[in-house]
Scaffold this motif. Structure first.
Motif, PDB file in Angstrom:
ATOM      1  N   ARG A  86      31.355 -20.336  12.523  1.00 12.80           N
ATOM      2  CA  ARG A  86      32.879 -19.662  12.327  1.00 12.80           C
ATOM      3  C   ARG A  86      33.086 -19.199  10.645  1.00 12.80           C
ATOM      4  O   ARG A  86      32.565 -19.639   9.810  1.00 12.80           O
TER       5      ARG A  86
ATOM      6  N   ASP B 137      39.419 -12.978  19.277  1.00 15.80           N
ATOM      7  CA  ASP B 137      39.407 -13.783  19.970  1.00 15.80           C
ATOM      8  C   ASP B 137      39.761 -15.115  20.852  1.00 15.80           C
ATOM      9  O   ASP B 137      39.835 -15.483  21.693  1.00 15.80           O
ATOM     10  N   SER B 138      40.146 -15.539  19.729  1.00 13.31           N
ATOM     11  CA  SER B 138      41.233 -17.530  19.759  1.00 13.31           C
ATOM     12  C   SER B 138      41.950 -16.873  20.412  1.00 13.31           C
ATOM     13  O   SER B 138      42.373 -17.980  20.667  1.00 13.31           O
TER      14      SER B 138
ATOM     15  N   GLU C 175      43.101 -18.407  24.404  1.00 13.40           N
ATOM     16  CA  GLU C 175      44.907 -18.741  24.621  1.00 13.40           C
ATOM     17  C   GLU C 175      45.100 -17.891  25.696  1.00 13.40           C
ATOM     18  O   GLU C 175      46.149 -18.073  26.529  1.00 13.40           O
TER      19      GLU C 175
ATOM     20  N   GLN D 164      37.346 -12.854  14.859  1.00 12.55           N
ATOM     21  CA  GLN D 164      37.268 -14.197  15.608  1.00 12.55           C
ATOM     22  C   GLN D 164      38.823 -15.320  15.994  1.00 12.55           C
ATOM     23  O   GLN D 164      39.264 -15.316  16.835  1.00 12.55           O
TER      24      GLN D 164
END
Length: 258
Positions: A67, A239-240, A244, A236
């Motif tokens: 990451r 995407d997170s 969720e 990222q």
């Protein structure tokens, strides 16, 4: 901070030559302001190592890449990463609120409050035009005495709210029978949950696209690696947030379908 950034740009050529050949951070030029900012040098080191790791092919199927985690302070002149994160989280919170307010198995008076009514004077929440009350578990009343001219528009909004409602009008009173909890009704709500999630993901993509566009304005002022790393971190973050949303959808679908 501006001095540190200028110093970082001076290190660009050294970083590029050494980024794939060694893991040792090259020495800063003489007089470099970054020598006085340990955190800045640590961020440079972190960015270089992240680029090394992220560009390597995963050694196994499904293996996650490293990451990216750039210091927001280091790139504050380019983009406000904290603001981007907050904008993405706001989309997630809006989806949570939508699920809670509009997608319940049992329809309550509160579910009517924010139904948007389109009138000749503009758009208004239903609770600003009529008084909403529950006469019985099977019947909700909307009193349109204060705005009788909006009764037809309110009827239309309730019917098209996606809550499987068929209102009836009696003068300035709108009677809304609450449907029985059938399998069909549950499946309809689950479908609406999926549609709401897709709309929220569209909004999320707009936030990501806006941020990437902001970064690219600096492509002639900062290194290519910096632009690449920022784009990757924003992706990222998106995407997170999307993951969720998927979890929220899964939980709501399970709740609706039982």
């Amino acid at each position: 901070m501006a001095m540190a950034l200028r110093c970082f740009r001076q290190l660009q050529s050294l970083l590029y030559r050494s980024s794939f050949a060694t893991r040792v951070l090259p020495r800063a030029p003489a007089g470099c302001a970054a020598l006085l900012l340990n955190s800045c040098m640590q961020c440079v080191h972190q960015m270089m190592q992240t680029r090394q790791l992220a560009t390597k092919k995963a050694k196994g199927k499904g293996q996650a890449q490293a990451r990216v985690n750039i210091s927001a302070a280091l790139v504050e002149d380019i983009i406000n990463l904290e603001e981007t994160s907050e904008d993405m989280q706001a989309v997630v919170e809006a989806l949570k609120e939508d699920f809670s307010r509009n997608l319940n198995i049992r329809t309550s008076p509160g579910a009517f409050d924010h139904i948007i009514v389109v009138t000749k004077d503009g758009k208004f929440p239903l609770n600003q035009l009529g008084q909403i009350s529950q006469k019985s578990p099977q019947l909700v009343l909307v009193n349109m005495t204060n705005f009788p001219e909006s009764t037809a528009a309110a009827m239309k909004a309730i019917r098209e709210s996606g809550m499987n409602l068929n209102p009836e009008v009696d003068g300035t009173i709108i009677r809304v029978p609450i449907p029985k909890i059938t399998r069909e009704h549950r499946e309809s709500l689950a479908k609406l949950a999926k549609q709401s999630t897709n709309k929220s993901k569209d909004a999320l993509r707009k936030v990501r696209s806006k941020s990437v566009t902001q970064i690219k304005k600096f492509k002639n002022k900062v290194s290519e690696d910096t632009i690449w790393l920022l784009e990757k971190q924003i992706q990222q973050m998106a995407d997170s947030a999307a993951a969720e949303m998927d979890k929220l959808l899964a939980a709501k679908t399970k709740e609706l379908l039982g």
